[in-house]
Design a protein around this motif. Structure first.
Motif, PDB file in Angstrom:
ATOM      1  N   HIS A 127      -2.757  -3.439   6.321  1.00 23.13           N
ATOM      2  CA  HIS A 127      -3.321  -2.386   5.473  1.00 23.13           C
ATOM      3  C   HIS A 127      -4.719  -2.019   5.946  1.00 23.13           C
ATOM      4  O   HIS A 127      -5.068  -0.839   6.026  1.00 23.13           O
ATOM      5  N   ALA A 128      -5.539  -3.032   6.258  1.00 24.63           N
ATOM      6  CA  ALA A 128      -6.924  -2.780   6.659  1.00 24.63           C
ATOM      7  C   ALA A 128      -6.991  -1.983   7.959  1.00 24.63           C
ATOM      8  O   ALA A 128      -7.768  -1.033   8.076  1.00 24.63           O
ATOM      9  N   THR A 129      -6.170  -2.358   8.933  1.00 26.31           N
ATOM     10  CA  THR A 129      -6.189  -1.663  10.217  1.00 26.31           C
ATOM     11  C   THR A 129      -5.716  -0.224  10.062  1.00 26.31           C
ATOM     12  O   THR A 129      -6.332   0.702  10.601  1.00 26.31           O
ATOM     13  N   LEU A 130      -4.641  -0.027   9.320  1.00 30.47           N
ATOM     14  CA  LEU A 130      -4.119   1.322   9.138  1.00 30.47           C
ATOM     15  C   LEU A 130      -5.120   2.191   8.376  1.00 30.47           C
ATOM     16  O   LEU A 130      -5.329   3.357   8.723  1.00 30.47           O
ATOM     17  N   ALA A 131      -5.766   1.615   7.376  1.00 30.53           N
ATOM     18  CA  ALA A 131      -6.763   2.372   6.615  1.00 30.53           C
ATOM     19  C   ALA A 131      -7.906   2.826   7.518  1.00 30.53           C
ATOM     20  O   ALA A 131      -8.374   3.962   7.413  1.00 30.53           O
ATOM     21  N   ARG A 132      -8.330   1.964   8.439  1.00 33.97           N
ATOM     22  CA  ARG A 132      -9.410   2.335   9.369  1.00 33.97           C
ATOM     23  C   ARG A 132      -8.951   3.426  10.326  1.00 33.97           C
ATOM     24  O   ARG A 132      -9.720   4.312  10.662  1.00 33.97           O
ATOM     25  N   MET A 173       0.854  -1.168   0.000  1.00 38.76           N
ATOM     26  CA  MET A 173       0.000   0.000   0.000  1.00 38.76           C
ATOM     27  C   MET A 173       0.900   1.232   0.000  1.00 38.76           C
ATOM     28  O   MET A 173       1.733   1.392   0.890  1.00 38.76           O
ATOM     29  N   ASP A 174       0.724   2.071  -0.989  1.00 43.33           N
ATOM     30  CA  ASP A 174       1.466   3.326  -1.057  1.00 43.33           C
ATOM     31  C   ASP A 174       0.773   4.358  -0.178  1.00 43.33           C
ATOM     32  O   ASP A 174      -0.445   4.519  -0.247  1.00 43.33           O
ATOM     33  N   LEU A 175       1.538   5.033   0.641  1.00 43.26           N
ATOM     34  CA  LEU A 175       0.985   6.052   1.527  1.00 43.26           C
ATOM     35  C   LEU A 175       1.451   7.438   1.104  1.00 43.26           C
ATOM     36  O   LEU A 175       2.583   7.615   0.647  1.00 43.26           O
ATOM     37  N   THR A 176       0.571   8.410   1.270  1.00 45.29           N
ATOM     38  CA  THR A 176       0.939   9.804   1.038  1.00 45.29           C
ATOM     39  C   THR A 176       1.470  10.383   2.350  1.00 45.29           C
ATOM     40  O   THR A 176       1.265   9.802   3.427  1.00 45.29           O
ATOM     41  N   ARG A 177       2.083  11.527   2.277  1.00 48.54           N
ATOM     42  CA  ARG A 177       2.567  12.209   3.489  1.00 48.54           C
ATOM     43  C   ARG A 177       1.398  12.535   4.424  1.00 48.54           C
ATOM     44  O   ARG A 177       1.529  12.452   5.637  1.00 48.54           O
ATOM     45  N   GLU A 178       0.249  12.891   3.847  1.00 45.59           N
ATOM     46  CA  GLU A 178      -0.932  13.210   4.650  1.00 45.59           C
ATOM     47  C   GLU A 178      -1.432  11.978   5.402  1.00 45.59           C
ATOM     48  O   GLU A 178      -1.823  12.071   6.570  1.00 45.59           O
ATOM     49  N   GLN A 179      -1.419  10.817   4.738  1.00 53.00           N
ATOM     50  CA  GLN A 179      -1.848   9.585   5.391  1.00 53.00           C
ATOM     51  C   GLN A 179      -0.894   9.201   6.523  1.00 53.00           C
ATOM     52  O   GLN A 179      -1.328   8.766   7.587  1.00 53.00           O
ATOM     53  N   VAL A 180       0.398   9.385   6.289  1.00 53.85           N
ATOM     54  CA  VAL A 180       1.386   9.093   7.333  1.00 53.85           C
ATOM     55  C   VAL A 180       1.164  10.023   8.522  1.00 53.85           C
ATOM     56  O   VAL A 180       1.173   9.586   9.679  1.00 53.85           O
ATOM     57  N   ALA A 181       0.928  11.306   8.256  1.00 53.33           N
ATOM     58  CA  ALA A 181       0.693  12.268   9.340  1.00 53.33           C
ATOM     59  C   ALA A 181      -0.560  11.889  10.128  1.00 53.33           C
ATOM     60  O   ALA A 181      -0.568  11.959  11.367  1.00 53.33           O
ATOM     61  N   ALA A 182      -1.625  11.463   9.434  1.00 54.00           N
ATOM     62  CA  ALA A 182      -2.848  11.052  10.120  1.00 54.00           C
ATOM     63  C   ALA A 182      -2.601   9.815  10.976  1.00 54.00           C
ATOM     64  O   ALA A 182      -3.062   9.733  12.118  1.00 54.00           O
ATOM     65  N   ALA A 183      -1.858   8.847  10.443  1.00 56.19           N
ATOM     66  CA  ALA A 183      -1.553   7.628  11.201  1.00 56.19           C
ATOM     67  C   ALA A 183      -0.686   7.954  12.416  1.00 56.19           C
ATOM     68  O   ALA A 183      -0.906   7.420  13.513  1.00 56.19           O
ATOM     69  N   GLU A 184       0.276   8.839  12.236  1.00 56.52           N
ATOM     70  CA  GLU A 184       1.132   9.240  13.361  1.00 56.52           C
ATOM     71  C   GLU A 184       0.315   9.957  14.438  1.00 56.52           C
ATOM     72  O   GLU A 184       0.557   9.775  15.629  1.00 56.52           O
ATOM     73  N   ALA A 185      -0.669  10.743  14.019  1.00 63.76           N
ATOM     74  CA  ALA A 185      -1.542  11.424  14.979  1.00 63.76           C
ATOM     75  C   ALA A 185      -2.366  10.423  15.789  1.00 63.76           C
ATOM     76  O   ALA A 185      -2.793  10.724  16.897  1.00 63.76           O
TER      77      ALA A 185
END
Length: 118
Positions: A56-61, A1-13
């Motif tokens: 992938h599923a958990t991170l997407a949620r 799964m390719d992640l954008t910087r915004e997705q990484v920032a949201a996951a880190e939050a």
């Protein structure tokens, strides 16, 4: 799964950390859908410091929940965690049915463990 910087920032939050993945980890964890790419490099996502790698599923949620206005660091509910785990299991089962795992078959006497060669 390719992640954008915004997705990484949201996951880190939401409490995730991204650790660079080794070649061995990529080989072992890709089939389980636990390897993410950012700028073409492989990473693993974790919320416990590296002992458990998110799918992938958990991170997407998690990212989706953050986008709905969830508070930073807010824990997912038991129901959300169960739903994410079930989605991951369905993905893995689908890949197995689609031939993601190889089955090795042998023919002849060599296939029988107690076969004697004369």
């Amino acid at each position: 799964m390719d992640l954008t910087r915004e997705q990484v920032a949201a996951a880190e939050a939401c409490g995730c950390a991204f650790l660079p993945a080794t070649d061995a980890e990529v080989a072992r964890l890709s089939m389980q859908r636990r390897v993410f790419t950012l700028d073409g490099r492989p990473f693993l996502a974790t919320r416990d410091g590296g002992g458990f790698h998110e799918t992938h599923a958990t991170l997407a949620r998690l990212i989706e929940g953050h986008g709905r206005g969830g508070a930073p660091g807010e824990q997912e509910t038991v129901q959300e965690a169960a739903a994410a785990d079930a989605a991951s299991e369905r993905e893995i089962a689908g890949e197995r049915r689609a031939g993601g795992a190889q089955e090795v078959r042998r023919r002849g006497a060599a296939a029988r463990p107690n076969a004697r060669r004369g």
